[in-house]
Design an enzyme around this catalytic site. Structure first.
Site, short mmCIF file in Angstrom:
data_model
loop_
_atom_site.label_atom_id
_atom_site.label_comp_id
_atom_site.label_asym_id
_atom_site.label_seq_id
_atom_site.Cartn_x
_atom_site.Cartn_y
_atom_site.Cartn_z
N HIS A 8 -6.28 -0.76 -0.41
CA HIS A 8 -5.77 -1.42 -1.61
C HIS A 8 -6.89 -1.91 -2.52
O HIS A 8 -6.63 -2.32 -3.65
CB HIS A 8 -4.87 -2.59 -1.20
CG HIS A 8 -3.92 -3.03 -2.25
ND1 HIS A 8 -2.96 -2.19 -2.79
CD2 HIS A 8 -3.77 -4.22 -2.88
CE1 HIS A 8 -2.26 -2.86 -3.70
NE2 HIS A 8 -2.73 -4.09 -3.77
N ASP B 59 -3.97 2.83 2.01
CA ASP B 59 -3.43 1.61 1.43
C ASP B 59 -2.19 1.21 2.22
O ASP B 59 -1.12 1.82 2.07
CB ASP B 59 -3.08 1.83 -0.04
CG ASP B 59 -2.71 0.53 -0.76
OD1 ASP B 59 -2.47 -0.48 -0.06
OD2 ASP B 59 -2.67 0.53 -2.00
#
Length: 720
Positions: A690, A655
């Site tokens: 993400h 992420d």
């Protein structure tokens, strides 16, 4: 020019009736498991920072290090995942949830078609494929041609096809590749006549698409400098520049079109006009829709970009052009949004109003051959209107309360395509002919459920300061409010993002289990325009938390649930929301799922895209904003010995939007502080980011863990 509008949604998914009997003596096995949890030992460091005279300890600073570069962090991740897996794997409901998700997931899914020069482009998933496959088909029919199958790119499905841009005459296709969920994109080009991939490759692109020259000789794009060794996933993204890539050239030969060394924090979107003459450069510096606009005459080799809009005061989103007239969506003199136009031959001339502001929030706008299609948000649900050349407004009937997910238009025709869904209405594509006012279904999914079995309704409740807030509540029809229903409250509340009722297989599974799903439209979102958003930014952030807490209290007061059956969930900014409200009201919730959350509000601006969020959050560099941030920062407001609800933190090692160090530090502090018996765990996905591009297999496993965790903590008798 075609414009495709994608609906905003939760970044992670981009985002309950039985009676609880008194526990017999001795305590049941699940309670014993909770009290016997042994968390990994997390070392602390003597790190104290001074913020405007206030000393702030940061004992888990070392967990900010990149898991790929730090052996200590990598070992900690392995140890945490081992504890979490040992807790989740034996849960009784987990395999049943995997089976149900796999069953309902297994149907053909289509994206909204895009029409370019007589050819339709769309993506299709046969059912359980990890990634969607891209197809091309003649608009008049015929067999579809498979263009790109990203399922062949990697064994685990972690390489994804991201953005796709077809050249004006459909001779070429530019497409971007996303690896392991990262925000970085690599662009390649396919010849649509031979279906061969060319040698062209453009790297280090982030937060940018591409825009073709009208003659298809190349395209414009924005890129960042190549990061230093070991800093790819954590370093700040600075010094963006607009480039032009000519087909057949190496990226090193690309011409820089525009940058601004005096403002290394500026970002750019570059779009060509539909007649190919103009390059419109939109300048942005944060998450607020406040832009500057420059224009370059591509017919004049010596021309330099000139300001059309100077100053970051209002939204000016480029929609397309007709001839030399450019159309923009703006909030200038219209907090809910309107459409204006300008002749690019006369940059100092007057703006012409094309679509006036109405009593609804303007979401997205696109041009057809003779009309304008506008998506509005009316009380947190979609409305679709068209405006003809005389400004006459016509409503397009939508099936129910729900969301227009995306729509695509072409300026060669008054036919356009759009998709629509709701919590009990699967994503369906429509073709609409504006000349006749008729619509037909293009792709209707066949999902293994009966929409009539579910209730979707909107309610309004009152927040702490008297603000009226809408909320959508969904559940099975035969699940009747009895004060004891397992209930999941989902929220976001930031960055002008609007949460509308949209179809989600994961939420459907939760409701099939017997759970209630509630989605409030708290302040900080964009449901009611600029004022609704601004009511929860920077020093006003607490309003979003108060709205969310009030939603939970409403669900209890109205007899849906109680504090022992209420869970909260949110991702990204929603993860921050969950972390904050759990700290402020640990007594109100029984379980929490903060996903990929911004948990350290004093240091978020130091990593990757974090600096852009200062528009919404403020910055610890500002003394007044520091006080507000420090007052609610999830990491800094965990109280030693407090009895926290059960918490399952979710993050991923790749992420690079909200770096996983946020979640790592938060869970380390929570494990050290927990004074109750409830588990506080972290689930760290590998080769994922993400949320975007996550393969189907990983998504099913993740939600099986989430729903099984909630079923356990809420003592839920699942119907699966």
């Amino acid at each position: 020019m075609k414009r495709q509008i994608l609906a905003t949604a939760s970044v992670v998914t981009l985002l309950m009736g039985c009676t609880q009997a008194p526990a017999p003596e001795p305590a049941p096995a699940p309670k014993e498991e909770k009290t016997s949890l042994v968390y990994p030992v997390t070392k602390t460091v003597d790190q104290v920072d001074d913020y405007h005279g206030v000393s702030v300890a940061d004992p888990y600073r070392w967990l900010e290090d990149d898991v790929r570069e730090s052996e200590d962090v990598a070992n900690w991740v392995k140890a945490q995942n081992a504890v979490t897996r040992a807790y989740l794997e034996p849960l009784d409901t987990r395999q049943a949830i995997v089976d149900k998700l796999t069953e309902i997931w297994n149907y053909e899914k289509y994206t909204t078609p895009e029409l370019v020069d007589g050819k339709l482009f769309y993506r299709k998933n046969d059912g359980l494929q990890n990634q969607y496959v891209l197809y091309m088909q003649d608009e008049k029919g015929g067999e579809p041609v498979e263009l790109i199958n990203p399922n062949n790119w990697s064994e685990d499905g972690t390489k994804a096809l991201s953005d796709v841009v077809v050249s004006p005459n459909a001779n070429y296709l530019a497409y971007s590749i996303q690896e392991a969920g990262s925000d970085w994109r690599t662009w390649k080009v396919m010849d649509l006549n031979t279906l061969e991939t060319l040698e062209d490759e453009v790297k280090w692109v982030k937060f940018s698409s591409v825009s073709w020259n009208q003659d298809e000789s190349g395209f414009f794009y924005t890129r960042f400098p190549e990061p230093k060794e070991g800093e790819k996933f954590q370093s700040l993204n600075m010094n963006a520049a607009v480039y032009h890539h000519k087909l057949g050239n190496a990226q090193s030969q690309d011409n820089e079109i525009y940058s601004n060394a005096e403002h290394p924090d500026w970002g750019f979107f570059a779009n060509t006009s539909d007649n190919g003459r103009w390059l419109v450069i939109t300048v942005w510096k944060g998450t607020d829709s406040r832009y500057q606009v420059l224009v370059k005459d591509l017919q004049d080799e010596n021309s330099q970009p000139e300001y059309l809009v100077e100053g970051f005061d209002y939204e000016y989103t480029f929609l397309g052009s007709r001839g030399d007239t450019a159309y923009f969506q703006t909030t200038n003199n219209a907090s809910l949004g309107r459409v204006v136009a300008k002749d690019l031959n006369n940059l100092s001339g007057e703006w012409q109003e094309v679509v006036p502001e109405i009593e609804a929030t303007l979401g997205d706008v696109a041009l057809t051959k003779t009309q304008i299609v506008a998506h509005y948000i009316e009380d947190a649900k979609s409305a679709l209107y068209t405006f003809d050349e005389a400004g006459q407004k016509t409503a397009i009937a939508l099936p129910t309360i729900g969301q227009v997910g995306s729509y695509t238009t072409s300026q060669s025709t008054d036919t356009f395509y759009y998709s629509f869904s709701s919590f009990n209405y699967p994503n369906t594509s429509f073709k609409h002919d504006l000349s006749t006012g008729t619509a037909e279904v293009v792709n209707a999914p066949n999902v293994a459920f009966n929409p009539e079995d579910f209730v979707v309704k909107q309610v309004f409740y009152t927040s702490k300061d008297g603000t009226r807030v809408p909320m959508t509540i969904s559940h099975l029809k035969d699940v009747k409010p009895n004060g004891d229903l397992p209930t999941l409250l989902y929220g976001y509340g930031g960055f002008n993002v609007s949460l509308l009722p949209r179809f989600s297989l994961t939420r459907l599974a939760w409701m099939m289990m017997g759970g209630v799903y509630a989605q409030p439209n708290i302040r900080g979102g964009g449901e009611y325009g600029k004022e609704w958003h601004q009511a929860a930014v920077k020093l006003n952030r607490q309003n979003a938390f108060d709205d969310f807490i009030a939603a939970g209290e409403y669900l209890i007061e109205e007899g849906y649930t109680n504090k022992d059956k209420l869970a909260v969930w949110g991702g990204s900014n929603g993860g921050l929301l969950v972390g904050a409200v759990v700290n402020q009201r640990p007594d109100l919730f029984e379980a929490a799922l903060p996903a990929v959350g911004v948990m350290d509000m004093l240091r978020f601006q130091l990593f990757t895209a974090g600096r852009y969020w200062v528009d919404d959050f403020g910055s610890s560099d500002n003394p007044e904003e520091f006080k507000a941030l420090y007052a609610y920062s999830p990491y800094h407001n965990i109280q030693k010995g407090a009895e926290y609800p059960a918490v399952l933190v979710l993050t991923a090692d790749t992420d690079d939007r909200v770096v996983p160090g946020h979640s790592f530090k938060y869970i380390a502090a929570l494990q050290a502080a927990q004074g109750g018996d409830e588990p506080v765990l972290v689930r760290i996905e590998s080769a994922a980011g993400h949320g975007a591009g996550t393969p189907t297999a990983k998504t099913i496993e993740q939600y099986a863990d989430m729903w099984a965790f909630l079923a356990e903590e809420l003592d839920m008798e699942s119907r699966l």
